[in-house]
Design a protein around this motif. Structure first.
Motif, PDB file in Angstrom:
ATOM      1  N   PRO A  19       7.758  11.037 -19.885  1.00 26.11           N
ATOM      2  CA  PRO A  19       7.047  10.426 -18.751  1.00 26.11           C
ATOM      3  C   PRO A  19       6.711   8.965 -18.997  1.00 26.11           C
ATOM      4  CG  PRO A  19       5.514  11.704 -20.052  1.00 26.11           C
ATOM      5  CD  PRO A  19       6.864  11.880 -20.703  1.00 26.11           C
ATOM      6  N   THR A  20       7.755   8.185 -19.225  1.00 26.70           N
ATOM      7  CA  THR A  20       7.565   6.749 -19.450  1.00 26.70           C
ATOM      8  C   THR A  20       8.011   5.941 -18.237  1.00 26.70           C
ATOM      9  OG1 THR A  20       9.737   6.672 -20.521  1.00 26.70           O
ATOM     10  CG2 THR A  20       7.821   6.980 -21.936  1.00 26.70           C
ATOM     11  N   GLY A  21       8.366   6.626 -17.170  1.00 25.94           N
ATOM     12  CA  GLY A  21       8.799   5.973 -15.938  1.00 25.94           C
ATOM     13  C   GLY A  21       9.071   7.030 -14.892  1.00 25.94           C
ATOM     14  N   TYR A  22       9.672   6.615 -13.805  1.00 29.37           N
ATOM     15  CA  TYR A  22       9.951   7.535 -12.708  1.00 29.37           C
ATOM     16  C   TYR A  22      11.104   8.482 -13.034  1.00 29.37           C
ATOM     17  CZ  TYR A  22      13.079   3.533 -12.068  1.00 29.37           C
ATOM     18  OH  TYR A  22      13.970   2.527 -12.271  1.00 29.37           O
ATOM     19  N   LEU A  23      11.265   9.501 -12.219  1.00 32.86           N
ATOM     20  CA  LEU A  23      12.439  10.363 -12.294  1.00 32.86           C
ATOM     21  C   LEU A  23      13.580   9.650 -11.575  1.00 32.86           C
ATOM     22  CD1 LEU A  23      13.812  13.080 -12.941  1.00 32.86           C
ATOM     23  CD2 LEU A  23      12.961  13.931 -10.749  1.00 32.86           C
ATOM     24  N   HIS A  24      14.604   9.234 -12.328  1.00 35.04           N
ATOM     25  CA  HIS A  24      15.711   8.485 -11.732  1.00 35.04           C
ATOM     26  C   HIS A  24      16.885   9.416 -11.449  1.00 35.04           C
ATOM     27  CE1 HIS A  24      17.558   8.600 -15.718  1.00 35.04           C
ATOM     28  NE2 HIS A  24      16.404   8.172 -16.199  1.00 35.04           N
ATOM     29  N   LEU A  25      17.953   8.859 -10.902  1.00 35.83           N
ATOM     30  CA  LEU A  25      19.087   9.684 -10.486  1.00 35.83           C
ATOM     31  C   LEU A  25      19.733  10.408 -11.662  1.00 35.83           C
ATOM     32  CD1 LEU A  25      20.871   7.388  -7.852  1.00 35.83           C
ATOM     33  CD2 LEU A  25      19.409   9.372  -7.442  1.00 35.83           C
ATOM     34  N   GLY A  26      19.859   9.741 -12.793  1.00 38.63           N
ATOM     35  CA  GLY A  26      20.462  10.393 -13.949  1.00 38.63           C
ATOM     36  C   GLY A  26      19.647  11.582 -14.417  1.00 38.63           C
ATOM     37  N   GLY A  27      18.334  11.413 -14.468  1.00 36.04           N
ATOM     38  CA  GLY A  27      17.470  12.521 -14.852  1.00 36.04           C
ATOM     39  C   GLY A  27      17.518  13.650 -13.845  1.00 36.04           C
TER      40      GLY A  27
ATOM     41  N   ILE B 115       7.484  12.654 -11.841  1.00 31.44           N
ATOM     42  CA  ILE B 115       8.506  13.641 -12.232  1.00 31.44           C
ATOM     43  C   ILE B 115       8.290  14.946 -11.483  1.00 31.44           C
ATOM     44  CG2 ILE B 115       9.294  15.090 -14.142  1.00 31.44           C
ATOM     45  CD1 ILE B 115       8.699  12.623 -15.969  1.00 31.44           C
ATOM     46  N   LEU B 116       7.036  15.420 -11.455  1.00 25.83           N
ATOM     47  CA  LEU B 116       6.738  16.685 -10.779  1.00 25.83           C
ATOM     48  C   LEU B 116       7.026  16.587  -9.282  1.00 25.83           C
ATOM     49  CD1 LEU B 116       3.399  17.658 -12.582  1.00 25.83           C
ATOM     50  CD2 LEU B 116       5.708  18.502 -13.053  1.00 25.83           C
ATOM     51  N   GLU B 117       6.676  15.463  -8.678  1.00 25.16           N
ATOM     52  CA  GLU B 117       6.935  15.273  -7.247  1.00 25.16           C
ATOM     53  C   GLU B 117       8.432  15.244  -6.971  1.00 25.16           C
ATOM     54  OE1 GLU B 117       4.922  11.724  -6.117  1.00 25.16           O
ATOM     55  OE2 GLU B 117       2.938  12.673  -6.003  1.00 25.16           O
ATOM     56  N   GLY B 118       9.182  14.557  -7.830  1.00 22.49           N
ATOM     57  CA  GLY B 118      10.625  14.486  -7.640  1.00 22.49           C
ATOM     58  C   GLY B 118      11.282  15.849  -7.756  1.00 22.49           C
ATOM     59  N   MET B 119      10.876  16.629  -8.745  1.00 21.79           N
ATOM     60  CA  MET B 119      11.426  17.974  -8.913  1.00 21.79           C
ATOM     61  C   MET B 119      11.069  18.859  -7.717  1.00 21.79           C
ATOM     62  SD  MET B 119      13.050  18.158 -11.871  1.00 21.79           S
ATOM     63  CE  MET B 119      12.952  19.832 -12.511  1.00 21.79           C
ATOM     64  N   ASN B 120       9.845  18.717  -7.242  1.00 25.96           N
ATOM     65  CA  ASN B 120       9.415  19.528  -6.096  1.00 25.96           C
ATOM     66  C   ASN B 120      10.178  19.147  -4.841  1.00 25.96           C
ATOM     67  OD1 ASN B 120       7.460  21.516  -4.949  1.00 25.96           O
ATOM     68  ND2 ASN B 120       6.802  19.746  -3.774  1.00 25.96           N
ATOM     69  N   TRP B 121      10.375  17.846  -4.607  1.00 27.94           N
ATOM     70  CA  TRP B 121      11.115  17.399  -3.418  1.00 27.94           C
ATOM     71  C   TRP B 121      12.545  17.933  -3.445  1.00 27.94           C
ATOM     72  CZ3 TRP B 121      15.095  13.459  -2.931  1.00 27.94           C
ATOM     73  CH2 TRP B 121      15.460  13.223  -1.596  1.00 27.94           C
ATOM     74  N   LEU B 122      13.157  17.916  -4.619  1.00 27.84           N
ATOM     75  CA  LEU B 122      14.527  18.411  -4.739  1.00 27.84           C
ATOM     76  C   LEU B 122      14.607  19.933  -4.692  1.00 27.84           C
ATOM     77  CD1 LEU B 122      15.761  15.983  -7.528  1.00 27.84           C
ATOM     78  CD2 LEU B 122      16.557  16.016  -5.158  1.00 27.84           C
TER      79      LEU B 122
END
Length: 464
Positions: free
Chosen positions: A11-19, A57-64
């Protein structure tokens, strides 16, 4: 064997496309085999890890919709376990205390560089049979180093890249615990994968150099080894490493830009994996088809035009009520006036075919929810003396016809025939007066949605 995969972002930045793509592949592999997908937050980098990044990260995973079965586990909450394993390794002789300062380690590496050797820790404090260790400096706290094998190779069959071999002579005795007792990255990952019974590690190929270190630690612990698959990076269309100018932004910027999660998932699934010529498929199909054999060995290229094309496809398929919930807040921010205006879902049904994002759809729909302000120059250009009588007749006929697309179209054709005009000569002025713009969907469909009263009022206001 029960398949157990994990997504383990730092968690050193946002969840990007590669992640997000790594998470998708790990999730899909677990789902394909009815296994378990684990979310692990690797937050031991105290200087760079932030609660905001965790939330992103949690928000990105939830949205996807990449929902985990276990976790999220946080490494900082597992410190007691790591210290326990370090103690066990010290007792077993697979780890040892090293009292070299960072400055001393850098000095030994500089000497090696001068001699043309690979810079590495020289084993000053490594215990060996018959070796006398230096005296322990008073008051100095040691690090703990892993006693890496001196000879032989580390070989694994990477499910993406094939067989990879690294000589142990290329690996030095890495630090597994700092002077304050906090463990280091590769050690934590190895212990976590062991404790969580991970069977398959799917991650970016920037981790290839970490893998032999983690394998050696796992072997020293007597732990089973997972299978490893290292996915090539995502490049921009110009072949360069993906950056912000290519779209390497937080995954959560994509819903803000009007993308649907199913479009992003479909796009990421094809970014380094293939199933024949299939381009469009549901997540149910993807889970059924996904395997590690068809992961590409070559870097994938990010193509925003293709992502937009996919998003258009899924917008056209989406339920209008769902689209309304997404579109309305965007339109409200733009000052849309909904009172007395057409039904928004009906407008969405008319407009969604030609829009690539929710934001484009909201912008296109605004023509129904704001007062038109026809440009005077365009009015002069399109509302000629030849056209004015046709507009008057059309307004008269609008008072008595049934108000539906077919009847409006028939009335327009009757007026055109009477005045010997072509469709654009009547349609353009109507668009200007009713919507304030020249580009709209079919004018009869637009007029039907506006309603008789609004159409007559605006014709009277602007056409006189």
């Amino acid at each position: 064997m029960t398949v157990r995969t994990r997504f383990a972002p730092s968690p050193t930045g946002y969840l990007h496309l590669g992640g997000a793509r790594t998470a998708l592949f790990s999730w899909a592999y677990a789902r394909h085999f009815g296994g378990t997908f684990i979310l692990r937050i690797e937050d031991t980098d105290l200087e760079r890890s932030t609660p905001e990044a965790v939330q992103a990260i949690l928000e990105g995973m939830n949205w996807l919709g990449l929902h985990h079965d276990e976790g999220p586990f946080y490494q900082m909450q597992r410190m007691d376990r790591y210290r326990e394993v370090v103690a066990q390794m010290l007792q077993a002789g697979t780890a040892y205390h090293c009292y070299c300062t960072p400055e001393e380690v850098e000095a030994m590496r500089e000497r090696q560089r001068t001699l043309g050797e690979k810079p590495r820790y020289d084993g000053t404090w490594r215990p060996e049979a018959g070796k006398t260790l230096p005296s322990v400096p008073e008051g100095r706290k040691p690090v703990v180093r892993f006693k890496n094998p001196l000879d032989g190779d580390v070989t694994w069959n990477d499910v993406v890249k094939g067989q990879i071999t690294i000589s142990n002579r290329e690996l030095d005795d890495l630090v597994i615990a700092r002077p304050d007792g906090t463990p280091t990255y590769n050690f934590c990952v190895a212990v976590d994968d062991w404790d969580m019974k991970i069977t398959h590690v799917i991650r970016g190929d920037d981790h290839v150099n970490n893998t032999p270190r983690q394998i050696n630690i796992l072997r020293a612990l007597g732990a089973p080894l997972p299978e490893y698959g290292h996915v090539p990076m995502i490049l921009g269309a110009d072949g360069e490493k993906l950056s912000k100018r290519h779209g390497a932004v937080s995954v959560m910027e994509y819903p803000a830009q009007g993308f649907l999660p199913e479009a992003m998932l479909n796009y990421l699934a094809r970014l380094g994996w293939s199933h024949g010529d299939d381009e469009i498929f549901s997540m149910e199909q993807f889970r059924e088809w996904f395997d590690l054999d068809h992961l590409s060995k070559s870097p994938a290229q990010f193509n925003p035009e293709k992502l937009a094309w996919l998003n258009n496809h899924y917008i056209k398929l989406a339920d209008n009520a769902r689209l309304e919930a997404l579109v309305r807040p965007v339109m409200e921010r733009e000052g849309a006036q909904f009172a007395g205006a057409p039904d928004l879902q009906a407008v969405i049904a008319l407009m969604k075919e030609r829009t690539n994002t929710i934001n484009e759809l909201a912008d296109a729909a605004m023509l129904f929810y704001r007062q038109p302000t026809p440009d005077a120059a365009l009015v002069t250009q399109h509302v000629t003396d030849v056209v004015k009588p046709a507009l008057v007749q059309f307004a008269t006929q609008c008072k008595d016809i049934e108000w539906n697309k077919a009847a409006i179209s028939a009335a327009m054709k009757e007026v055109l025939a009477a005045h010997k005009l072509k469709m654009p000569q009547l349609a353009m002025p109507l668009r200007l007066f009713i919507t304030g713009q020249l580009q709209t969907p079919a004018i009869d469909a637009v007029l039907e949605l506006f309603g008789r009263e609004v159409v007559l009022a605006r014709l009277e206001q602007f056409a006189g």
